[in-house]
Design an enzyme around this catalytic site. Sequence first.
Site, short mmCIF file in Angstrom:
data_model
loop_
_atom_site.label_atom_id
_atom_site.label_comp_id
_atom_site.label_asym_id
_atom_site.label_seq_id
_atom_site.Cartn_x
_atom_site.Cartn_y
_atom_site.Cartn_z
CG ASN A 17 -1.91 -1.14 1.21
OD1 ASN A 17 -2.57 -1.40 0.22
ND2 ASN A 17 -1.96 -1.86 2.32
CE LYS A 107 2.28 -6.48 -3.94
NZ LYS A 107 2.90 -5.50 -3.03
CG HIS A 127 1.17 -0.48 -10.96
ND1 HIS A 127 0.71 0.82 -11.10
CD2 HIS A 127 2.12 -0.45 -9.97
CE1 HIS A 127 1.34 1.60 -10.25
NE2 HIS A 127 2.20 0.86 -9.55
#
Length: 355
Positions: A17, A107, A127
């Site tokens: 983040n 992730k 992205h």
Amino acid sequence: EVPSVLDALVRTILSQNTTQENSSRAMRKLYDTFGVRNWEAIAEASREDVIESIRSGGLSKTKAANIQQILKEVKIKYGEYSLDSLHKKSDHDAKEELLGFKGVGVKTAYCVLLFCLRRESFAVDTHVWRLSKMLGWVPPTATRDETFGHLDGRVPEDKKYGLHVLMIQHGKSCKNCAANGRVRTKGQNAACPIKKYIKVVEEEEEDKKKKKNGKRKRVVKSKGKKSVKKSKKESESESESESESEEERKSSKKKRAVSKKGKKDIKKKESESEQESDSEREKEEKRTRSSRKKIKRSKSEDEGDSESESESEEEEERGRKRKRDEDTDYEETESGDDSEEEYKSKSKKRRRNTV
């Protein structure tokens, strides 16, 4: 490429983040404060010191707690601050062990597998997630984990690493594809290489929207016709219900009137019965009073008769006594003891005494 698995894990946690610049700055400050890969000092340091050292990376309180907790678990499990043993494990086992740590998601785990352990996996960051939806590779409502599950199975093994890196670079530098149009890295002045694919996807989406809107309009029209029919039926039913309600009102009024009359009749009968009962009670009371009076009279008459009889008996006894006295007096006079005048005076006294 980072050879130390534990170092790669800490770097990936700090990149959550936030931008690459902020995460790199936080990692440098962490090493400047405690020493390069001095995991023991970081694990045993106070929470406030760790938070202050990584503050530039954002979410410093959460990230500091997770990093210190992971270091302590690694030391307890392996006896040292190292996760290099994951190089010998399979993709599945290494992924499961990484996911077992607090603060490590899909992730983060696949980034460590991809960049550090050099395993073929298609990690999905913000992205890759955004561009995949723009290109129509996944539905617009797909989550990051759903996107990873789809692309990791569809992208060929030998293309995963290169495609992942290219999509991250493009998502940071292209104005057309950057988040909110804000470019994070400079250097790409050429036209967007995937713009035509994005246009096709957008046109397809617009066609789908138009088709949906046309279906909605048809549905709305059909609903309008149905609503008109329903309104007519409702108006007819309302008129019928109104007429029925008027009839019901009239019948209810009649019933009320009949019920009122019946109540009045019942009240009259009750009042008449009460009056009759009152009159009967009065008659009975009069009868009882008269009978009582008669009984009293009879008693008084019986008492008077008994008194008169007793009086007559007393008078008879008095007369008897008088005769007796006179006889005695007369006998005494004959004997010559008293004169005639004395005899009369004595007889008067005796009469008085007897009275």
